[in-house]
Motif scaffolding. Structure first.
Motif, PDB file in Angstrom:
ATOM      1  N   VAL A 193       9.042  -5.962   2.289  1.00 12.49           N
ATOM      2  CA  VAL A 193       9.178  -4.718   1.534  1.00 12.49           C
ATOM      3  C   VAL A 193       9.343  -5.079   0.058  1.00 12.49           C
ATOM      4  CG1 VAL A 193      10.616  -2.678   1.133  1.00 12.49           C
ATOM      5  CG2 VAL A 193      10.208  -3.494   3.474  1.00 12.49           C
ATOM      6  N   PRO A 194       8.590  -4.461  -0.846  1.00 11.98           N
ATOM      7  CA  PRO A 194       8.761  -4.743  -2.279  1.00 11.98           C
ATOM      8  C   PRO A 194      10.205  -4.536  -2.716  1.00 11.98           C
ATOM      9  CG  PRO A 194       6.760  -3.481  -1.927  1.00 11.98           C
ATOM     10  CD  PRO A 194       7.474  -3.518  -0.603  1.00 11.98           C
ATOM     11  N   ARG A 195      10.632  -5.300  -3.712  1.00 12.92           N
ATOM     12  CA  ARG A 195      12.035  -5.276  -4.133  1.00 12.92           C
ATOM     13  C   ARG A 195      12.172  -4.767  -5.559  1.00 12.92           C
ATOM     14  NH1 ARG A 195      13.261 -11.389  -2.313  1.00 12.92           N
ATOM     15  NH2 ARG A 195      15.221 -11.103  -3.444  1.00 12.92           N
ATOM     16  N   LEU A 196      13.271  -4.049  -5.818  1.00 16.63           N
ATOM     17  CA  LEU A 196      13.624  -3.543  -7.142  1.00 16.63           C
ATOM     18  C   LEU A 196      14.906  -4.232  -7.573  1.00 16.63           C
ATOM     19  CD1 LEU A 196      13.373  -1.532  -9.536  1.00 16.63           C
ATOM     20  CD2 LEU A 196      14.655   0.110  -8.141  1.00 16.63           C
ATOM     21  N   ILE A 197      14.836  -5.050  -8.629  1.00 11.91           N
ATOM     22  CA  ILE A 197      16.006  -5.796  -9.123  1.00 11.91           C
ATOM     23  C   ILE A 197      16.467  -5.145 -10.412  1.00 11.91           C
ATOM     24  CG2 ILE A 197      16.841  -8.015  -9.970  1.00 11.91           C
ATOM     25  CD1 ILE A 197      13.815  -7.918  -7.681  1.00 11.91           C
ATOM     26  N   CYS A 198      17.688  -4.616 -10.406  1.00  8.78           N
ATOM     27  CA  CYS A 198      18.229  -3.849 -11.535  1.00  8.78           C
ATOM     28  C   CYS A 198      19.311  -4.657 -12.241  1.00  8.78           C
ATOM     29  CB  CYS A 198      18.807  -2.519 -11.056  1.00  8.78           C
ATOM     30  SG  CYS A 198      17.617  -1.490 -10.165  1.00  8.78           S
ATOM     31  N   ALA A 199      19.027  -5.115 -13.453  1.00  6.89           N
ATOM     32  CA  ALA A 199      19.973  -5.912 -14.232  1.00  6.89           C
ATOM     33  C   ALA A 199      20.799  -5.011 -15.149  1.00  6.89           C
ATOM     34  CB  ALA A 199      19.226  -6.955 -15.055  1.00  6.89           C
ATOM     35  N   GLY A 200      21.925  -5.534 -15.597  1.00 10.35           N
ATOM     36  CA  GLY A 200      22.783  -4.771 -16.493  1.00 10.35           C
ATOM     37  C   GLY A 200      22.304  -4.784 -17.929  1.00 10.35           C
ATOM     38  N   THR A 201      21.630  -5.871 -18.323  1.00 10.20           N
ATOM     39  CA  THR A 201      21.176  -6.025 -19.708  1.00 10.20           C
ATOM     40  C   THR A 201      19.755  -6.570 -19.741  1.00 10.20           C
ATOM     41  OG1 THR A 201      21.976  -8.308 -19.869  1.00 10.20           O
ATOM     42  CG2 THR A 201      23.548  -6.544 -20.451  1.00 10.20           C
ATOM     43  N   ALA A 202      19.133  -6.494 -20.928  1.00 12.77           N
ATOM     44  CA  ALA A 202      17.793  -7.057 -21.091  1.00 12.77           C
ATOM     45  C   ALA A 202      17.815  -8.563 -20.875  1.00 12.77           C
ATOM     46  CB  ALA A 202      17.243  -6.721 -22.474  1.00 12.77           C
ATOM     47  N   ARG A 217      13.055   7.186  -6.330  1.00 15.16           N
ATOM     48  CA  ARG A 217      12.563   7.930  -5.167  1.00 15.16           C
ATOM     49  C   ARG A 217      11.907   6.988  -4.157  1.00 15.16           C
ATOM     50  NH1 ARG A 217      11.793  11.945  -9.139  1.00 15.16           N
ATOM     51  NH2 ARG A 217       9.720  11.209  -9.728  1.00 15.16           N
ATOM     52  N   ALA A 218      11.274   5.923  -4.655  1.00 17.01           N
ATOM     53  CA  ALA A 218      10.693   4.939  -3.742  1.00 17.01           C
ATOM     54  C   ALA A 218      11.785   4.240  -2.938  1.00 17.01           C
ATOM     55  CB  ALA A 218       9.875   3.920  -4.530  1.00 17.01           C
ATOM     56  N   VAL A 219      12.933   3.968  -3.591  1.00 16.23           N
ATOM     57  CA  VAL A 219      14.074   3.366  -2.886  1.00 16.23           C
ATOM     58  C   VAL A 219      14.587   4.323  -1.817  1.00 16.23           C
ATOM     59  CG1 VAL A 219      16.458   2.574  -3.135  1.00 16.23           C
ATOM     60  CG2 VAL A 219      14.741   1.900  -4.830  1.00 16.23           C
ATOM     61  N   ALA A 220      14.732   5.602  -2.190  1.00 15.60           N
ATOM     62  CA  ALA A 220      15.237   6.596  -1.247  1.00 15.60           C
ATOM     63  C   ALA A 220      14.316   6.753  -0.040  1.00 15.60           C
ATOM     64  CB  ALA A 220      15.406   7.942  -1.961  1.00 15.60           C
ATOM     65  N   ASN A 221      13.029   6.541  -0.247  1.00 14.75           N
ATOM     66  CA  ASN A 221      12.059   6.677   0.847  1.00 14.75           C
ATOM     67  C   ASN A 221      11.840   5.382   1.619  1.00 14.75           C
ATOM     68  OD1 ASN A 221      11.620   9.377   0.180  1.00 14.75           O
ATOM     69  ND2 ASN A 221       9.925   8.890  -1.210  1.00 14.75           N
ATOM     70  N   GLY A 222      12.612   4.349   1.280  1.00 14.51           N
ATOM     71  CA  GLY A 222      12.499   3.087   1.992  1.00 14.51           C
ATOM     72  C   GLY A 222      11.295   2.252   1.613  1.00 14.51           C
ATOM     73  N   LEU A 244       0.827  -1.199   0.000  1.00 11.67           N
ATOM     74  CA  LEU A 244       0.000   0.000   0.000  1.00 11.67           C
ATOM     75  C   LEU A 244       0.869   1.260   0.000  1.00 11.67           C
ATOM     76  CD1 LEU A 244      -2.658   1.534   0.209  1.00 11.67           C
ATOM     77  CD2 LEU A 244      -2.595   1.178   2.694  1.00 11.67           C
ATOM     78  N   ARG A 245       1.933   1.277   0.790  1.00 15.77           N
ATOM     79  CA  ARG A 245       2.792   2.462   0.816  1.00 15.77           C
ATOM     80  C   ARG A 245       3.416   2.724  -0.556  1.00 15.77           C
ATOM     81  NH1 ARG A 245       3.709   0.877   6.331  1.00 15.77           N
ATOM     82  NH2 ARG A 245       5.403  -0.543   5.782  1.00 15.77           N
ATOM     83  N   LEU A 246       3.788   1.649  -1.275  1.00 13.79           N
ATOM     84  CA  LEU A 246       4.344   1.825  -2.617  1.00 13.79           C
ATOM     85  C   LEU A 246       3.272   2.320  -3.584  1.00 13.79           C
ATOM     86  CD1 LEU A 246       6.711   1.568  -4.563  1.00 13.79           C
ATOM     87  CD2 LEU A 246       6.144  -0.857  -4.852  1.00 13.79           C
ATOM     88  N   VAL A 247       2.057   1.791  -3.466  1.00 11.05           N
ATOM     89  CA  VAL A 247       0.948   2.248  -4.313  1.00 11.05           C
ATOM     90  C   VAL A 247       0.655   3.724  -4.048  1.00 11.05           C
ATOM     91  CG1 VAL A 247      -1.528   2.000  -4.735  1.00 11.05           C
ATOM     92  CG2 VAL A 247      -0.090  -0.033  -4.593  1.00 11.05           C
ATOM     93  N   LYS A 248       0.653   4.127  -2.780  1.00 16.42           N
ATOM     94  CA  LYS A 248       0.447   5.540  -2.444  1.00 16.42           C
ATOM     95  C   LYS A 248       1.527   6.408  -3.081  1.00 16.42           C
ATOM     96  CE  LYS A 248      -1.792   5.192   2.119  1.00 16.42           C
ATOM     97  NZ  LYS A 248      -1.658   5.584   3.548  1.00 16.42           N
ATOM     98  N   HIS A 249       2.766   5.932  -3.050  1.00 23.11           N
ATOM     99  CA  HIS A 249       3.883   6.686  -3.632  1.00 23.11           C
ATOM    100  C   HIS A 249       3.652   6.930  -5.124  1.00 23.11           C
ATOM    101  CE1 HIS A 249       8.005   7.823  -4.653  1.00 23.11           C
ATOM    102  NE2 HIS A 249       7.976   6.878  -5.582  1.00 23.11           N
ATOM    103  N   VAL A 250       3.228   5.897  -5.844  1.00 22.72           N
ATOM    104  CA  VAL A 250       2.951   6.063  -7.277  1.00 22.72           C
ATOM    105  C   VAL A 250       1.792   7.032  -7.477  1.00 22.72           C
ATOM    106  CG1 VAL A 250       2.212   4.869  -9.375  1.00 22.72           C
ATOM    107  CG2 VAL A 250       3.873   3.792  -7.855  1.00 22.72           C
ATOM    108  N   HIS A 251       0.769   6.932  -6.630  1.00 21.80           N
ATOM    109  CA  HIS A 251      -0.369   7.860  -6.708  1.00 21.80           C
ATOM    110  C   HIS A 251       0.102   9.311  -6.610  1.00 21.80           C
ATOM    111  CE1 HIS A 251      -4.204   9.796  -5.636  1.00 21.80           C
ATOM    112  NE2 HIS A 251      -3.545  10.331  -4.628  1.00 21.80           N
TER     113      HIS A 251
END
Length: 740
Positions: free
Chosen positions: A580-589, A725-730, A545-552
Motif C-alpha cells: 500500500v502506498p505510504r504517506l510520511i508526514c514530517a514536522g518540518t521541511a 481522504r486517501a488515508v481515510a479510504n485505506g 492504481l487505486r490511488l491513481v483512480k482516487h486522484v482522478h
C-alpha cells in the motif's frame, strides 16, 4: 573567485532553480575548473555563440550571482540571460524601464533582480564589440555613488586571456556526452535504469508483441483505417506501444498489397520522438522509411518556407524545456512590472476589482501566478487565434468567445488590460529577435492554407497520421494536423492517444480549449471518429492504481465531454498485488528532507528510483537535496529539468533521478518518492490551478511500478485534503516522519 565563462543556455538552465551544488548531477550542464578561469556550459551550446564572462571580484559564496542574492538566484540568472540576449539585437541594447539602467559608452548598469528599490544590487556589465556579442559582467554594487559610470570607466579593467580553446573543449565535451557520467560506487548500490526503448520493446518482434498485448490493445492495432480513431487510456495502459504497433502494421500490410503509404507519427517533444523511432527500429529489426517521427514544431520548421532558409536571426524561446518556460515567465514579469509603473494608471479604472487586486499585489507568489495565467492566455487564446498587435487586433480579441478554463476576465476593461500587456510582450520579443512556438505554428498554418501547399501535399503529405499525447496539443496545433494529410478528397485519418489526466501545466488547457473557436475543434475536421479504450494497466500494482483512480476522481467538475473522459471504473491492473502506498508526514521541511534521504538509503538497492517534485516553485530546495544525496558517492543522482534531459536518461542512467513531475513523463521506476505538494484546498480560487497540480500529482504517482511514498511537512501546510481522504479510504498508509 576567479572569472567564470558561461553561456545563455547555461544561465537559463541554472535559472530553473537548480542548485549550483547540483551542477554535477545535471545531464544538461558541465562544470569545468581551470587554472585561470572556470567554465559552466550547457548541452546545445555552440562554440560560435555568445560567451558570458562573469568576473566575480567580490564572490565568496555564490557561483554566478552576487553574494547576498542567493535567495533570488533564479530571478537574477534569468535577467542575466535576458541581458545577453538583448545585447545580440541590432541597433543597440534596449532594456525595460523597470531595470533602471544607466549607460556610459559601452558600459551598462541595471538592477540585478526584479525586486528592486534604490538600494538594490546592480550589475555593471559591458557588451563587447563583435558578432556574436560577448558580454562581461564586471562587478555588482549596491552603492549609489558607484553608478557614476564615467568614473568606473577610468578604472583599469582586464579580461582573462587564453581560455578560448578550453571553452571550445568544454562545449564539445558537453555536446558529445551521449550518456550520463557514471559514478563507480560499490556494486551493492549500483542500479541500472533500463533505456526507454528496451523497457518498451523488450527486443521482441512485431508478431511476439501482437501475441502478448491485451485484447483491447490488439483490437485497436487490428482496427480498419477507414476512419480516425481516438485511443483513450490511463497512464501505464500501453497507448504509445499500441500506436507504434499499429503504424508498423499499416505499413507492412500496405507493402503486401503493393503500395507504399506515407505515415507520420507526431509527438510533442524530441525525447518521445526518439523513443518511438528507436522502438520501431527494434520491433521491425530495421528502420521503416515510410514512417516519419517528428515533434510538430520540427515539422513547422521543415515545411514553412520562412524557416527552411531562415536568415532572420530570430531564435526560438520556450521550445520544449523547463528553462524556456521560465524565460517566458520572466519576460512576462518584466513586462508586467513596466506596465504597472507606466500605463496601469490609465487602465486601472476600467479593470475589475479582481484584476486590480492581482496587478496591484506586491506578493511574489501572486505575481508569478498572474504571469502564469497570462502565459496561458497569450499562447492558447490570443496566439492560437492568430491575433497580432496592430490595427483591429484589439477588437478581434474582445470579440473572442470565452471558455470556463480561461483566465477569468469580467469586463471589456479587463480584456483591454490583458491586450495592452500582450502587445508589450510581443514588442519585447521582437526587439530581442525572439520567437515563441505559437508564432512558428501560426506561420506554418498560413503556409498550409496556400495553393502552393495544396499542390505539394500530394507528394509531401501523409496518408496516415498518428498523434501520441494528443491531450498536449493546443487548438492551433490540432488545426495544423488537418492540413498534413495527402488526400484532400477524404477526411484526414488520424489516430490519437489520449489521457487528459496526465497533461501537466498548460497542456491541460489544450484539452479544454476545443471550445475557444469553431476552427479549433479538431474533431469537426475528422468526420466520424471511432473510440477505443484501454482498460488494463500494465505498469503498476493494483494498490497504486487505486490511488491513481482516487486522484482522478478528485479533479474538479470539468466539461471535457464524453469523448475525452476516461471511465476508470473499468480499469484494472495486470500486475500482482504490492505494498500500500505510504504517506510520511514530517514536522518540518528539514525533517522531510531527512525522511527522503532515509528512504533513498533504504530503497536504492532495490531498483530504479525517482524523486518527483509536484510544484516546480519548490524545485530549488529539492535540487539542493539532490546535490547533498550525490555527495556521498554511494548513490548516483541525476537531475532532470527538461524533456530534452529524458533523451540522456533513455540512453543510460543509474540510481536516483530527481526532477519536476512533468519531466518524468515517458520514464518508469520501481519506486517513486513524491514531494513538493502545495496546498490544494479551498484557498485555490483558480480552478485551472487546482487541475494543474492534480495533473502533476497524477503524473508523479503513475511513474511507479511497485511502490509509492509521498512526503509532506507541516512547514508547508502538511498533507493536503486529497491525501487525507486517501488515508481515510485505506489507499494510503500514514506514518509519522521526523519532527525536527
Amino acid at each position: 573567485m576567479k572569472p567564470l565563462i558561461t553561456t545563455i543556455g547555461a544561465l537559463k538552465e541554472l535559472a530553473t532553480g537548480l542548485s549550483p551544488d547540483a551542477i554535477g548531477t545535471s545531464s544538461t550542464l558541465l562544470l569545468r575548473t581551470g587554472a585561470l578561469v572556470d567554465f559552466i556550459v550547457a548541452r546545445g551550446d555552440s562554440i560560435s555563440g555568445p560567451r558570458v564572462v562573469v568576473m566575480r571580484p567580490l564572490n565568496e559564496v555564490e557561483v554566478v550571482v552576487p553574494d547576498g542574492l542567493g535567495s533570488s538566484r533564479a530571478s537574477v540568472l534569468s535577467r542575466m540571460a535576458s541581458f545577453v540576449e538583448r545585447a545580440q539585437a541590432p541597433g543597440g541594447i534596449q532594456l525595460p524601464r523597470n531595470w533602471t539602467s544607466y549607460k556610459y559608452n559601452s558600459l551598462v548598469a541595471f538592477y540585478a533582480d526584479a525586486r528592486s528599490d534604490p538600494r538594490s544590487t546592480r550589475w555593471i556589465a559591458e557588451p563587447l564589440a563583435g558578432e556574436p556579442t560577448d558580454v562581461v559582467f564586471w562587478t555588482s554594487t549596491d552603492n549609489e555613488r558607484e553608478l557614476d559610470l564615467d568614473r568606473f570607466a577610468l578604472v583599469p579593467r582586464e579580461l582573462p586571456k587564453g581560455w578560448d580553446q578550453d571553452f571550445k573543449g568544454a562545449v564539445q565535451e558537453v555536446n558529445a556526452r551521449s550518456e550520463l557520467e557514471v559514478v563507480k560506487p560499490n556494486s551493492d548500490v549500483e542500479i541500472s535504469l533500463a533505456p526507454i526503448e528496451s523497457s518498451l520493446t523488450k527486443g521482441w518482434t512485431y508478431d511476439e508483441w501482437h501475441a502478448a498485448i491485451s485484447r483491447d490493445q490488439r483490437q485497436f492495432v487490428d482496427a480498419p483505417v477507414d476512419k480516425s480513431i481516438r485511443l483513450r487510456g490511463p497512464a501505464g495502459s500501453g497507448k504509445t506501444l499500441a500506436l507504434t504497433l499499429k503504424a508498423i502494421r499499416e505499413v507492412t500490410s500496405s507493402r503486401s498489397r503493393g503500395s507504399s503509404p506515407r505515415v507520420l507519427i507526431v509527438t510533442h517533444s524530441w525525447s518521445l520522438a526518439a523513443q518511438i523511432s528507436n522502438s520501431i527500429d527494434s520491433i521491425n529489426g530495421a528502420p521503416i522509411p515510410e514512417i516519419d517521427v517528428f515533434p510538430l514544431l520540427e515539422i513547422a520548421r521543415t515545411l514553412s518556407p520562412q524557416y527552411v532558409n531562415d536568415e532572420s536571426g530570430f531564435s526560438l524561446i520556450g521550445e520544449d524545456s523547463f528553462s524556456g518556460k521560465q524565460a517566458q515567465l520572466d519576460e512576462i514579469l518584466d513586462v508586467l512590472t513596466e506596465f504597472k509603473e507606466t500605463d496601469w494608471v490609465t487602465f486601472r479604472a476600467q479593470a475589475s476589482e479582481v484584476l486590480r487586486r492581482r496587478i496591484d499585489s506586491e506578493d511574489i507568489d501572486d505575481r508569478f501566478a498572474l504571469a502564469w495565467d497570462l502565459s496561458i492566455e497569450f499562447g492558447s487564446v490570443i496566439g492560437a487565434s492568430a491575433i497580432f498587435p496592430g490595427v483591429g487586433a484589439e477588437l478581434r480579441y474582445l470579440q473572442l468567445s470565452r471558455a470556463t478554463w480561461m483566465l477569468p476576465l469580467e469586463s471589456p476593461g479587463d480584456l483591454k488590460v490583458v491586450y495592452a500587456i500582450y502587445s508589450r510582450y510581443v514588442e519585447s520579443l521582437d526587439r530581442r529577435a525572439l520567437l515563441t512556438s505559437d508564432q512558428v505554428l501560426v506561420d506554418l498554418l498560413s503556409h498550409l492554407e496556400t495553393h502552393s501547399w495544396n499542390r505539394s501535399r500530394r507528394s509531401q503529405g501523409y496518408d496516415l497520421l498518428f498523434v501520441d499525447e494528443f491531450h498536449l496539443f493546443s487548438p492551433l496545433e490540432r488545426q495544423v494536423l488537418h492540413y498534413l494529410s495527402r488526400d484532400t478528397s477524404i477526411y484526414p485519418r488520424v489516430f490519437m492517444a489520449v489521457d487528459p489526466r496526465q497533461s501537466p501545466s498548460e497542456a491541460f488547457i489544450g484539452v479544454a480549449a476545443d471550445e475557444t473557436r469553431s476552427s479549433s475543434a479538431s474533431d469537426e475536421l475528422l468526420d466520424d471518429v471511432a473510440q477505443y479504450e484501454l482498460t488494463t494497466v500494465h505498469r503498476f500494482t493494483p494498490e497504486i492504481l487505486r490511488l491513481v483512480k482516487h486522484v482522478h476522481h478528485e479533479f474538479p467538475t470539468l466539461d471535457l465531454g464524453h469523448d475525452w473522459e476516461i471511465d476508470f471504473s473499468n480499469v484494472e491492473s495486470s500486475k500482482e498485488s504490492g505494498a500500500v502506498p505510504r504517506l510520511i508526514c514530517a514536522g518540518t521541511a528539514a525533517g522531510e528532507e531527512s525522511d527522503i534521504a532515509r528512504a533513498v538509503q533504504e530503497l536504492y538497492p532495490r531498483g530504479r528510483l525517482a524523486l518527483a517534485i509536484v510544484e516546480s516553485k519548490q524545485w530549488r530546495r529539492y535540487s539542493a537535496l539532490a546535490a547533498r544525496l550525490g555527495e556521498s558517492k554511494k548513490h548516483h543522482v541525476s537531475t532532470i529539468t527538461s524533456r530534452g534531459d529524458v533523451e540522456a536518461l533513455a540512453s543510460r542512467a543509474r540510481g536516483l533521478v530527481v526532477g519536476p513531475a512533468e519531466y518524468l513523463a515517458g520514464l518508469q521506476f520501481d519506486t517513486v518518492l513524491v514531494a513538493g505538494i502545495p496546498d490544494m484546498g479551498d484557498n485555490f480560487t483558480a480552478l485551472s490551478e487546482k487541475s494543474r497540480l492534480l495533473s502533476l500529482l497524477y503524473l508523479a504517482l503513475s511513474r511507479a511500478e511497485r511502490d509509492v511514498r509521498v512526503f509532506t511537512n507541516n512547514d508547508d501546510g502538511g498533507a493536503v485534503s486529497v491525501l487525507d481522504r486517501a488515508v481515510a479510504n485505506g489507499l494510503l498508509k500514514k506514518e509519522q516522519g521526523s519532527q525536527v
